[in-house]
Scaffold this motif. Structure first.
Motif, short mmCIF file in Angstrom:
data_model
loop_
_atom_site.label_atom_id
_atom_site.label_comp_id
_atom_site.label_asym_id
_atom_site.label_seq_id
_atom_site.Cartn_x
_atom_site.Cartn_y
_atom_site.Cartn_z
N SER A 89 -10.36 -2.46 -8.77
CA SER A 89 -9.90 -1.21 -8.14
C SER A 89 -9.07 -1.51 -6.90
CB SER A 89 -11.11 -0.34 -7.77
OG SER A 89 -10.70 0.81 -7.07
N GLN A 136 -5.69 -2.89 -8.07
CA GLN A 136 -4.83 -1.82 -8.57
C GLN A 136 -4.27 -0.98 -7.42
OE1 GLN A 136 -7.16 0.36 -11.41
NE2 GLN A 136 -6.92 -1.17 -13.03
N SER A 137 -5.13 -0.73 -6.41
CA SER A 137 -4.67 0.03 -5.25
C SER A 137 -3.57 -0.71 -4.51
CB SER A 137 -5.86 0.29 -4.30
OG SER A 137 -5.42 0.93 -3.13
N THR A 155 -0.40 -0.56 -6.46
CA THR A 155 0.24 0.75 -6.28
C THR A 155 1.00 0.80 -4.96
OG1 THR A 155 -1.50 1.86 -7.56
CG2 THR A 155 -0.21 3.23 -6.08
N GLN A 156 0.39 0.22 -3.91
CA GLN A 156 1.08 0.15 -2.61
C GLN A 156 2.37 -0.66 -2.71
OE1 GLN A 156 -1.37 -0.87 0.83
NE2 GLN A 156 -3.20 -0.23 -0.30
#
Length: 464
Positions: free
Chosen positions: A171, A174-175, A178-179
């Protein structure tokens, strides 16, 4: 940067700004006094920390803290009001740098924790394979079946724990990805804007072109900033991926071993006849797990010695420099110096506490290894880490008590005095000292809040 780390740094920045402002308020020197100018310069540097872009705050903070310390170092300790203000500024700059160092030390301790959990996975594997080897040569299968079912429960718990850890790490990854995508998109947008203004320059006057050139440069620099942040986050992802892969591998191995144990129960009667062969295979796997465990334990000890401990020592060294500087504020800036000293002592206590938790994990890990019966010279390592853990816990308590003592040395009165005494009581509690009955109320948070406290530095006392 995690939310909790950013929140912690914000609290420190607000404390630094409050103390810096009180230091600048001191009087007694001429307008052109060099010490006064240095303190004012330091105050401006501290303010940069609070208004900086969050994505670049670590870089900005490091520069600001360093500049503030450099600006005031030569004046710190002078027997003038601004000499004492300079000492407070130096103390705060070192404390700010220590906050950044604490962040890195925390990451190092977290990485060590992950390594320890992976070692526990190999330990469970050894326990499993060693038990399978023993069960394979025992012709009375009743007890062995019960033991194998217990091992299935153990490995199932391991699998669930590793699955949860993997999902958590995945998680985060993935975060971060995304950034990265968002930063890359922003960079492209800024470069497009830069190009748009650059095209307009060909059809306008020289004066207008100069203004457009400034816009081109602004958008270009923003794009560079987004790209640099993207690269930094990509580095974080690169550090997390190997650990996630190893944890995922542990999940697969646990599943495979659960399947193996279930198969062992279903075919136990057949395996009794083939006990010698099966025992040899399980023993080989146990020996392989033992070899890997020994290797990982050595690697963890090396990591703690060469990464975790130096990271903690760097933070502690900066905190001690802050404490040393705060001692020079003993007259007109005594209150500010005392609060800076209290903050540094609390930071020191938390640094010791963080390191003690890492040592406690090592103690727990070695206790588990010894309990399993796996061969090795584990007791001496357990004893060493136990002593270090206990020393760090005691050092943490002493630092919390010193922080409480420093707060009380401000001799605050009125509402400010009550607030400071409440904070001192909380610090005493963290240091293992129970307050007197009149200060027995509970406190919901162990983080100080300096937002609503006003300090009068015209006197050594603080008026409520």
């Amino acid at each position: 940067m995690t939310h909790r780390l950013f929140q912690s740094r914000t609290t420190t920045q607000r404390l630094i700004l409050a103390l810096a402002a009180s230091a600048v308020a001191l009087g007694g020197c001429s307008k052109n006094d060099e010490a006064k100018e240095a303190v004012n310069e330091a105050s401006l540097e501290f303010r940069k920390v609070s208004i900086g872009d969050a994505t670049l705050s670590e870089s900005l903070a490091n520069t600001a803290y360093t500049n503030a310390g450099n600006a005031t170092a030569e004046f710190a300790g002078n027997d003038t009001p601004y000499g004492e203000a300079a000492a407070v500024s130096v103390a705060l700059s070192k404390l700010g740098l220590a906050t950044l160092a604490n962040s890195k030390a925390s990451k190092a301790e977290t990485a060590a924790m992950h390594k320890s959990r992976i070692i526990r996975g190999h330990l469970s594997e050894w326990i499993t394979m060693n038990s399978v080897a023993k069960a394979s040569i025992n012709f009375d299968i009743t007890d062995e079946k019960k033991e194998l079912k217990g091992l299935i429960t153990l490995r199932t718990a391991d699998m669930n724990e590793y699955t949860e850890l993997f999902e958590s790490l995945n998680s985060v990854i993935q975060s971060l990805q995304t950034q990265i995508q968002d930063l890359d998109a922003k960079s492209v947008t800024e470069r497009n804007e830069s190009a748009r203004f650059e095209l307009q320059m060909t059809s306008v006057t020289a004066t207008q072109a100069a203004k457009l050139a400034e816009r081109v440069r602004e958008h270009w620099l923003r794009a560079d900033g987004f790209e640099l942040e993207s690269v930094r986050i990509q580095g974080q992802v690169g550090q997390l991926l190997p650990g996630a892969h190893e944890i995922k591998l542990q999940v697969k191995k646990a599943k495979d071993q659960i399947s193996l144990l279930n198969l062992s129960i279903d075919e136990l009667d057949q395996r009794v006849r083939d006990s010698k062969t099966d025992s040899a295979q399980a023993r080989a796997q146990a020996e392989l797990a033992q070899s890997k465990l020994n290797e990982l334990v050595d690697a963890l000890e090396d990591y703690r010695q060469n990464t975790s401990i130096p990271a903690n020592e760097k933070a502690i060294s900066l905190i001690r420099q802050s404490l040393s500087a705060s001692r020079d504020a003993s007259k007109t800036a005594k209150a500010s110096g005392a609060i800076a000293k209290a903050s540094a002592n609390e930071s020191l206590a938390r640094a010791y506490s963080r390191q003690s938790r890492g040592e406690a994990e090592m103690v727990s890990m070695y206790q588990s290894i010894i309990s399993s019966g796996i061969p090795g010279n584990w007791q001496s390592k357990l004893d060493s880490h136990t002593v270090t853990r206990d020393e760090l816990i005691e050092s943490s308590k002493q630092a919390f008590q010193s922080a409480a003592s420093a707060l009380r040395s401000t001799r605050a009165r009125g509402d400010a005095g009550e607030s400071i005494e409440a904070a001192a009581v909380r610090l005493d509690r963290l240091g293992g000292v129970e307050p007197e009955p009149e200060y027995s109320e509970e406190y919901e948070s162990d983080e100080p809040d300096y937002d609503d406290t006003d300090y009068d530095n015209e006197d050594n006392d603080i008026e409520g």
